[in-house]
Design an enzyme around this catalytic site. Structure first.
Site, mmCIF file in Angstrom:
data_model
loop_
_atom_site.group_PDB
_atom_site.id
_atom_site.type_symbol
_atom_site.label_atom_id
_atom_site.label_comp_id
_atom_site.label_asym_id
_atom_site.label_seq_id
_atom_site.Cartn_x
_atom_site.Cartn_y
_atom_site.Cartn_z
ATOM 1 N N ARG A 96 -6.990 14.779 -7.438
ATOM 2 C CA ARG A 96 -7.634 15.402 -6.289
ATOM 3 C C ARG A 96 -8.949 14.691 -5.990
ATOM 4 O O ARG A 96 -9.668 14.319 -6.907
ATOM 5 C CB ARG A 96 -7.898 16.889 -6.565
ATOM 6 C CG ARG A 96 -6.636 17.711 -6.740
ATOM 7 C CD ARG A 96 -6.988 19.150 -7.013
ATOM 8 N NE ARG A 96 -5.803 19.933 -7.329
ATOM 9 C CZ ARG A 96 -5.813 21.222 -7.649
ATOM 10 N NH1 ARG A 96 -6.964 21.862 -7.720
ATOM 11 N NH2 ARG A 96 -4.692 21.863 -7.926
ATOM 12 N N LYS A 98 -6.041 29.919 -14.008
ATOM 13 C CA LYS A 98 -5.764 31.193 -13.343
ATOM 14 C C LYS A 98 -4.594 31.100 -12.369
ATOM 15 O O LYS A 98 -3.823 32.054 -12.226
ATOM 16 C CB LYS A 98 -7.004 31.731 -12.649
ATOM 17 C CG LYS A 98 -7.421 31.039 -11.378
ATOM 18 C CD LYS A 98 -8.645 31.704 -10.770
ATOM 19 C CE LYS A 98 -9.001 31.089 -9.428
ATOM 20 N NZ LYS A 98 -9.257 29.627 -9.499
ATOM 21 N N ARG A 104 -19.519 22.110 -8.466
ATOM 22 C CA ARG A 104 -18.603 23.241 -8.328
ATOM 23 C C ARG A 104 -18.849 24.297 -9.395
ATOM 24 O O ARG A 104 -18.856 25.495 -9.113
ATOM 25 C CB ARG A 104 -17.173 22.712 -8.421
ATOM 26 C CG ARG A 104 -16.247 23.320 -7.407
ATOM 27 C CD ARG A 104 -15.017 22.506 -7.136
ATOM 28 N NE ARG A 104 -14.283 22.065 -8.276
ATOM 29 C CZ ARG A 104 -13.872 20.817 -8.461
ATOM 30 N NH1 ARG A 104 -14.201 19.887 -7.604
ATOM 31 N NH2 ARG A 104 -13.167 20.481 -9.508
ATOM 32 N N ARG A 123 -15.344 35.839 -3.073
ATOM 33 C CA ARG A 123 -16.168 34.739 -3.517
ATOM 34 C C ARG A 123 -17.642 35.100 -3.678
ATOM 35 O O ARG A 123 -18.400 34.339 -4.242
ATOM 36 C CB ARG A 123 -16.056 33.592 -2.501
ATOM 37 C CG ARG A 123 -14.647 33.030 -2.369
ATOM 38 C CD ARG A 123 -14.496 31.835 -3.238
ATOM 39 N NE ARG A 123 -15.398 30.799 -2.794
ATOM 40 C CZ ARG A 123 -15.087 29.848 -1.913
ATOM 41 N NH1 ARG A 123 -13.880 29.797 -1.410
ATOM 42 N NH2 ARG A 123 -15.971 28.946 -1.560
ATOM 43 N N ARG A 162 -6.489 16.143 -14.761
ATOM 44 C CA ARG A 162 -5.508 16.795 -13.898
ATOM 45 C C ARG A 162 -4.949 15.842 -12.849
ATOM 46 O O ARG A 162 -5.648 14.999 -12.305
ATOM 47 C CB ARG A 162 -6.172 17.991 -13.204
ATOM 48 C CG ARG A 162 -5.248 18.816 -12.347
ATOM 49 C CD ARG A 162 -5.882 20.128 -11.962
ATOM 50 N NE ARG A 162 -7.160 19.962 -11.268
ATOM 51 C CZ ARG A 162 -7.931 20.991 -10.936
ATOM 52 N NH1 ARG A 162 -7.577 22.216 -11.277
ATOM 53 N NH2 ARG A 162 -9.059 20.773 -10.283
#
Length: 211
Positions: free
Chosen positions: A156, A14, A167, A89, A123
């Site tokens: 990360r 996104k 998550r 959220r 990633r």
């Protein structure tokens, strides 16, 4: 003026899609993740708290996110509109946001959890300029180095299987009621995020009637 909300689990693409549309329409891209990383990089008062939450694989507290988004929107530097990426959220934030702002559409980028896991664990992030790479689909020209600035590519701290599972569960639990609120307003368009980046962008523009 164009005003959009982009929704999708972390790793859905996104942010990439929002930036492509941002440049096409000259919009302000207000990315919650970017703002949080800016706080960490610049060692603000929020930084330590944000780092502890992210390292535990959790989503940053709604109160923190709401505060930083409201501050950003109050800057009023979005002459042609904005793309809000990563907010609202929860249902309360969605209802409050709709009382304050009219939006044109909510773009929901849909990607199965199994695909998200594969993407996220591959990633890498440039620690200097923040550009994302993926060692499967978007490999850097020089291993471990950013194509843009030459900075070191890192994983990360929250990109682990355990943190990702937490998550994903939290995202799905909170996002469902948010989408329902937007659907009742007939604002939601859904796009298959498993396709090539340019195909996804084309379908987003078609769905929101942008040439």
């Amino acid at each position: 003026m164009h005003k959009y909300v982009f929704m999708g689990v972390q790793g859905s693409g996104k942010g990439t899609q929002a930036k492509l549309l941002e440049h096409h329409l000259d919009l302000a891209h207000i990315g919650v993740g970017d703002i949080l990383r800016w706080n960490i990089k610049n060692h603000t008062k929020l930084a330590a708290r944000i780092k502890r939450i992210l390292n535990a694989g959790k989503l940053v507290d709604d109160e923190i996110v709401e505060e930083i988004v409201q501050r950003r929107l109050q800057e009023h530097d979005w002459n042609f509109g904005f793309i809000l990426d990563g907010f609202p959220r929860n249902a309360n934030q969605a209802a409050f946001f709709l009382e304050s702002y009219d939006i044109d559409a909510v773009v929901h980028i849909v990607v199965p959890d199994e695909v998200i896991k594969k993407r996220v664990l591959a990633r890498r992030l440039c620690e200097d300029c923040g550009v994302d790479f993926n060692v499967i689909d978007h490999r850097p020209k020089i291993e471990g180095r950013c194509d843009i600035c030459g900075g070191k590519l890192i994983r990360r701290p929250d990109d682990t299987e355990q943190a990702l599972a937490t998550r994903l569960a939290e995202y799905h639990e909170k996002t469902k009621p948010v989408l329902e609120i937007f659907r009742r307003k007939e604002l939601v368009v859904e796009v298959d995020g498993t396709q090539a980046v340019d195909v996804v962008q084309s379908q987003i523009r078609k769905a929101i009637n942008i040439v």
